[in-house]
Write an enzyme that holds these catalytic residues in place. Sequence first.
Site, short mmCIF file in Angstrom:
data_model
loop_
_atom_site.label_atom_id
_atom_site.label_comp_id
_atom_site.label_asym_id
_atom_site.label_seq_id
_atom_site.Cartn_x
_atom_site.Cartn_y
_atom_site.Cartn_z
N GLU A 73 0.81 -1.22 0.00
CA GLU A 73 0.00 0.00 0.00
C GLU A 73 0.84 1.27 0.00
O GLU A 73 0.30 2.37 -0.05
CB GLU A 73 -0.95 0.00 1.20
CG GLU A 73 -2.22 -0.81 1.02
CD GLU A 73 -2.01 -2.31 1.18
OE1 GLU A 73 -3.00 -3.05 1.12
OE2 GLU A 73 -0.86 -2.75 1.34
N ASP A 288 -2.21 -16.21 4.66
CA ASP A 288 -2.04 -15.00 3.85
C ASP A 288 -0.56 -14.65 3.80
O ASP A 288 -0.17 -13.48 3.81
CB ASP A 288 -2.85 -13.83 4.42
CG ASP A 288 -3.22 -12.79 3.37
OD1 ASP A 288 -3.09 -13.10 2.17
OD2 ASP A 288 -3.61 -11.68 3.74
#
Length: 393
Positions: A73, A288
Amino acid sequence: MSAIKLFKNAHIVSPTDLGLMDLLVAGNQIAALGSGFEAGSSNLPIEVIDASHCYLVPGFVDSLVHFIGGGGEGGFASRTPEMQLTDATLGGVTTAIGVLGTDATTRTLTNLLAKAHALETEGISTYCHTGSYEIPCRTLMGNITDDLILIDKFIGVGEIAISDFRSSQPTLDEIRKVAAAAKVGGILSGKAGVVSVHVGSGESLLQPLWQAVEGTELKLSQFYPTHINRNEAVFQAGIELAKAGAVIDFTTSTTSYDLQHGEVAAAAALARALEAGVPAMNLTLSSDGNASLPVYNDHGELIGLEVGKVQTLYQVARQAVLEYKVPLSDAITAITAAPAAVLGLKHKGRIAAGMDADLVLLNKTDLTIRDVFAKGRQLVKDGKALVKGTFEK
């Protein structure tokens, strides 16, 4: 190392508790389970492994790993690193499913597929999903059905994103078409054709999945939503979906920021879901691994990035047993039999004759990992890696 291995005096949790037994491995498969097996005076080279004071459980199946990392991000410099072999094996993971995420531009399906083959060559079993967060899905062969039929390692689609500002804001018709294409591809190739669904914290929660199956021949069980412990609202919506027949997944990689801002700890989520009456086979954990985990300040500004870790998969399962009193068989089910079943991996996730010889020995005293075997080959001994990836030191 011998291709024939005899595990003596193992307490087998298959994940059903079978008690003390011996187990014989021939090549890459489990040959037999029983009592009183002996190597004897045979001329065959048989390696005897003393499994006394250990639980013998199936190798762990991690249903969501970013093999090649993901886009961060914080721009290009925050792209996360690739997974290495021992990231998995030291955590008992012998089967992993690779996915793309938000970034399907600088992270590609060809790169994902190549990394999956590399990890397989190095020692573990790997599979992938075609597509990414966005719909229409990016594919290799031109469409989802062709990818599933023609590319052996592709077993499903995803993780497509819903209820998230990073999703492509798919319509119900688009979600239905993805599921339908995956279903047909799965039928024709003998695969599960599952649709892995990234669930964000948006107000729609899991409603897109309920609405997608309404009035159609699609079933909730074809969708496999993950990050269901993202917050309390998503968790409660997930419990409802699981009771209706879907398999839901809790994410084990986390940050202190996420936990302080409403995320339900994965071990607690597993315990609560079982207490709520959800069958163990409808609950899974995934790491993840190698995903980007952003950290924000109180003003919502990005102040740091952490990286998901595959080894959190077993750390959380162990925590569920030791701290939340989840039965060992249920915790092991969440990282073996349940993910293997929803992903259609028929030779994974259980200890039985004819299954792949993916095995983990756990010390009974503290449930730490002692030894790890993948397809009959020992990769970890006494908690240390015997085999490392090509570029690991």
